[in-house]
Write a protein that holds these residues in place. Sequence first.
Motif, PDB file in Angstrom:
ATOM      1  N   LYS A 113     -37.963  16.541   5.894  1.00  0.00           N
ATOM      2  CA  LYS A 113     -36.953  15.815   5.127  1.00  0.00           C
ATOM      3  C   LYS A 113     -37.653  14.954   4.080  1.00  0.00           C
ATOM      4  N   PRO A 114     -36.966  14.619   3.005  1.00  0.00           N
ATOM      5  CA  PRO A 114     -37.589  13.736   2.006  1.00  0.00           C
ATOM      6  C   PRO A 114     -37.916  12.377   2.615  1.00  0.00           C
ATOM      7  N   GLY A 115     -39.059  11.838   2.232  1.00  0.00           N
ATOM      8  CA  GLY A 115     -39.467  10.526   2.721  1.00  0.00           C
ATOM      9  C   GLY A 115     -39.374   9.479   1.629  1.00  0.00           C
ATOM     10  N   HIS A 116     -40.300   8.549   1.658  1.00  0.00           N
ATOM     11  CA  HIS A 116     -40.329   7.441   0.705  1.00  0.00           C
ATOM     12  C   HIS A 116     -41.376   7.715  -0.378  1.00  0.00           C
ATOM     13  N   ARG A 117     -41.473   6.794  -1.322  1.00  0.00           N
ATOM     14  CA  ARG A 117     -42.585   6.795  -2.265  1.00  0.00           C
ATOM     15  C   ARG A 117     -43.708   5.997  -1.602  1.00  0.00           C
ATOM     16  N   PHE A 118     -44.936   6.479  -1.702  1.00  0.00           N
ATOM     17  CA  PHE A 118     -46.091   5.803  -1.107  1.00  0.00           C
ATOM     18  C   PHE A 118     -47.000   5.355  -2.236  1.00  0.00           C
ATOM     19  N   ALA A 119     -47.296   4.075  -2.277  1.00  0.00           N
ATOM     20  CA  ALA A 119     -48.028   3.488  -3.405  1.00  0.00           C
ATOM     21  C   ALA A 119     -49.512   3.822  -3.370  1.00  0.00           C
ATOM     22  N   ILE A 120     -50.025   4.167  -4.530  1.00  0.00           N
ATOM     23  CA  ILE A 120     -51.454   4.349  -4.745  1.00  0.00           C
ATOM     24  C   ILE A 120     -51.971   3.025  -5.289  1.00  0.00           C
ATOM     25  N   ASN A 121     -52.992   2.455  -4.649  1.00  0.00           N
ATOM     26  CA  ASN A 121     -53.477   1.143  -5.099  1.00  0.00           C
ATOM     27  C   ASN A 121     -54.890   1.171  -5.677  1.00  0.00           C
ATOM     28  N   THR A 122     -55.486   2.375  -5.747  1.00  0.00           N
ATOM     29  CA  THR A 122     -56.857   2.502  -6.244  1.00  0.00           C
ATOM     30  C   THR A 122     -56.980   3.777  -7.081  1.00  0.00           C
ATOM     31  N   ASN A 123     -57.710   3.709  -8.168  1.00  0.00           N
ATOM     32  CA  ASN A 123     -57.922   4.890  -9.001  1.00  0.00           C
ATOM     33  C   ASN A 123     -58.818   5.895  -8.285  1.00  0.00           C
ATOM     34  N   PHE A 124     -58.463   7.160  -8.346  1.00  0.00           N
ATOM     35  CA  PHE A 124     -59.305   8.215  -7.778  1.00  0.00           C
ATOM     36  C   PHE A 124     -60.488   8.487  -8.701  1.00  0.00           C
ATOM     37  N   ALA A 125     -60.203   8.554  -9.989  1.00  0.00           N
ATOM     38  CA  ALA A 125     -61.272   8.785 -10.967  1.00  0.00           C
ATOM     39  C   ALA A 125     -62.262   7.634 -10.895  1.00  0.00           C
ATOM     40  N   GLY A 126     -63.538   7.962 -10.800  1.00  0.00           N
ATOM     41  CA  GLY A 126     -64.573   6.938 -10.751  1.00  0.00           C
ATOM     42  C   GLY A 126     -64.740   6.280  -9.395  1.00  0.00           C
ATOM     43  N   LEU A 127     -64.074   6.794  -8.376  1.00  0.00           N
ATOM     44  CA  LEU A 127     -64.149   6.215  -7.038  1.00  0.00           C
ATOM     45  C   LEU A 127     -65.593   6.228  -6.520  1.00  0.00           C
ATOM     46  N   ASP A 128     -66.011   5.126  -5.933  1.00  0.00           N
ATOM     47  CA  ASP A 128     -67.338   5.038  -5.304  1.00  0.00           C
ATOM     48  C   ASP A 128     -67.140   5.006  -3.796  1.00  0.00           C
ATOM     49  N   GLU A 129     -67.260   6.140  -3.158  1.00  0.00           N
ATOM     50  CA  GLU A 129     -67.014   6.225  -1.721  1.00  0.00           C
ATOM     51  C   GLU A 129     -68.030   5.432  -0.909  1.00  0.00           C
ATOM     52  N   THR A 130     -69.196   5.144  -1.495  1.00  0.00           N
ATOM     53  CA  THR A 130     -70.210   4.383  -0.760  1.00  0.00           C
ATOM     54  C   THR A 130     -69.778   2.935  -0.527  1.00  0.00           C
ATOM     55  N   ALA A 131     -68.753   2.480  -1.234  1.00  0.00           N
ATOM     56  CA  ALA A 131     -68.264   1.113  -1.086  1.00  0.00           C
ATOM     57  C   ALA A 131     -67.324   0.955   0.107  1.00  0.00           C
ATOM     58  N   PHE A 132     -67.067   2.047   0.844  1.00  0.00           N
ATOM     59  CA  PHE A 132     -66.109   2.012   1.947  1.00  0.00           C
ATOM     60  C   PHE A 132     -66.804   2.231   3.281  1.00  0.00           C
ATOM     61  N   ASP A 133     -66.208   1.634   4.323  1.00  0.00           N
ATOM     62  CA  ASP A 133     -66.757   1.706   5.671  1.00  0.00           C
ATOM     63  C   ASP A 133     -66.217   2.877   6.478  1.00  0.00           C
TER      64      ASP A 133
END
Length: 194
Positions: A64-84
């Motif tokens: 069934k259709p759900g809600h809108r889910f907010a994106i709070n960070t840009n994917f382009a240029g993401l630095d995955e090393t900054a995450f745990d």
Amino acid sequence: MDRTGKRVLMLVGDFVEDYEAMVPLQMLLMLGHEVATVCPDKQAGESVATAIHDFEGHQTYSEKPGHRFAINTNFAGLDETAFDALIIPGGRAPEYLRLNERVLEIVRHFNETNKPIAAVCHGPQILVAAGILSGRQCSSYPAVAPEITASGGKYVTPGENLDTAHVEGNLVTAPAWPAHPAWIREFQKLLESI
């Protein structure tokens, strides 16, 4: 952010399963973690559509259709090393997110650095595509079992009510949203250990 809180990256896309994105996000925030939500080709301030999957006695889940889910960070240029840690909700999004080489690079980084990875439902499709399940045990929605096995992984059969979680090393997997209490509890244990 509380000093004990971790930086968690959540990979989503259109038609991610609503409960599997919304509920873990809220649970992790409640526990004091910072959660960055990202989607390929989306920027902070945009959103993805979600789908609600339910178990109503049919041969497969209903959608069934759900809600809108907010994106709070840009994917382009993401630095995955900054995450745990990394969290991958299910739904239909994983079937096409796994085609994105940058998504797979991100997943491989978390695996190679032994950082916690949590995946639920169809989320392990991305783990399969990233090539990180060979010789490892993994739970998922039962329909993903053939992919896990074909990739050299060992599928862990979920409990009758799809409410169990499986931990192997840095990997926490679960079959569907009924497993949230067990899945997030085990993910939190890994987060506390780093």
